[in-house]
Design a protein around this motif. Sequence first.
Motif, PDB file in Angstrom:
ATOM      1  N   GLU A 139       0.815  -1.204   0.000  1.00 27.40           N
ATOM      2  CA  GLU A 139       0.000   0.000   0.000  1.00 27.40           C
ATOM      3  C   GLU A 139       0.858   1.268   0.000  1.00 27.40           C
ATOM      4  O   GLU A 139       1.884   1.330   0.679  1.00 27.40           O
ATOM      5  CB  GLU A 139      -0.927   0.019   1.225  1.00 27.40           C
ATOM      6  N   ARG A 154      -8.839  -7.145  -8.397  1.00 24.62           N
ATOM      7  CA  ARG A 154      -8.467  -5.847  -7.842  1.00 24.62           C
ATOM      8  C   ARG A 154      -7.083  -5.387  -8.259  1.00 24.62           C
ATOM      9  O   ARG A 154      -6.804  -4.186  -8.248  1.00 24.62           O
ATOM     10  CB  ARG A 154      -8.557  -5.884  -6.313  1.00 24.62           C
ATOM     11  N   VAL A 214      -8.535  -1.015  -2.217  1.00 26.95           N
ATOM     12  CA  VAL A 214      -7.374  -0.991  -3.118  1.00 26.95           C
ATOM     13  C   VAL A 214      -7.183   0.402  -3.710  1.00 26.95           C
ATOM     14  O   VAL A 214      -6.060   0.921  -3.769  1.00 26.95           O
ATOM     15  CB  VAL A 214      -7.542  -2.044  -4.233  1.00 26.95           C
ATOM     16  N   ILE A 256      -2.956  -4.147  -2.768  1.00 26.17           N
ATOM     17  CA  ILE A 256      -4.006  -5.160  -2.625  1.00 26.17           C
ATOM     18  C   ILE A 256      -3.898  -5.975  -1.342  1.00 26.17           C
ATOM     19  O   ILE A 256      -4.711  -6.857  -1.104  1.00 26.17           O
ATOM     20  CB  ILE A 256      -4.029  -6.115  -3.834  1.00 26.17           C
TER      21      ILE A 256
END
Length: 228
Positions: free
Chosen positions: A80, A150, A197, A203
């Motif tokens: 992230e 995603r 996301v 993810i």
Amino acid sequence: MKNKLAAFGKVFVCFLVFELLSVFVPELWALFLQNTSLDEETMIQLYQAGSSLLVILVAFPGFILAMRLLGAMPHFSWKEKRKATSGELVKYILLSILPVFVLYGAAFIVSQISHTSLRDMLGSLTWMDVVREGIIGCLLMPAMEEVMFRGMMLHRLESEGQVFAITVTTIFFAVGHNNPINMILGLATGWLFAYMVLKHGGIRYALLCHIVVNVLGNLVIPGIYCLR
């Protein structure tokens, strides 16, 4: 609008390739097992485990190949860019598992009305099922689905609008499941995973919540009622 249709068309073709392989290849595996001298229970266990593995090992690479051939392969990140606070993670997990409790609650109510035990509705669950679900259904499949829906699909469609990207990937995620209950659960959780996301840029949080949902829905609650 043309760009949206073009992006949707490419993603749809790739998803169709995945779905066709997900149906065709396990059928070949079933034909192979039918020509063996294995007992019925062993054959069922091998079919269930083999079908899921073939989806991961054949259908998923087929999807990736189609994405590359159509020039639709995006870049995505596992890690992230924006870290979630502990409060956000708790909120995500609670929102993810809420549909599981709602669906099982509905199943319990139906069982009471129809005077049928929940165990009979859910079916039996063996320790072999637990091992298979724990490895494949709760780890490998969620990882594949998060990368596919995603990671690749969502990021490919993101440039056409976040609402559009979330809507399309959530519908595909739901349709990709093999029974109505899982489709409902896919609709209920897919938008949340996509939102996470897009908000955080990776993810891993969605994968964590996905794993929690599968462990709870496929192992913990069925295990309480059905493990033998």
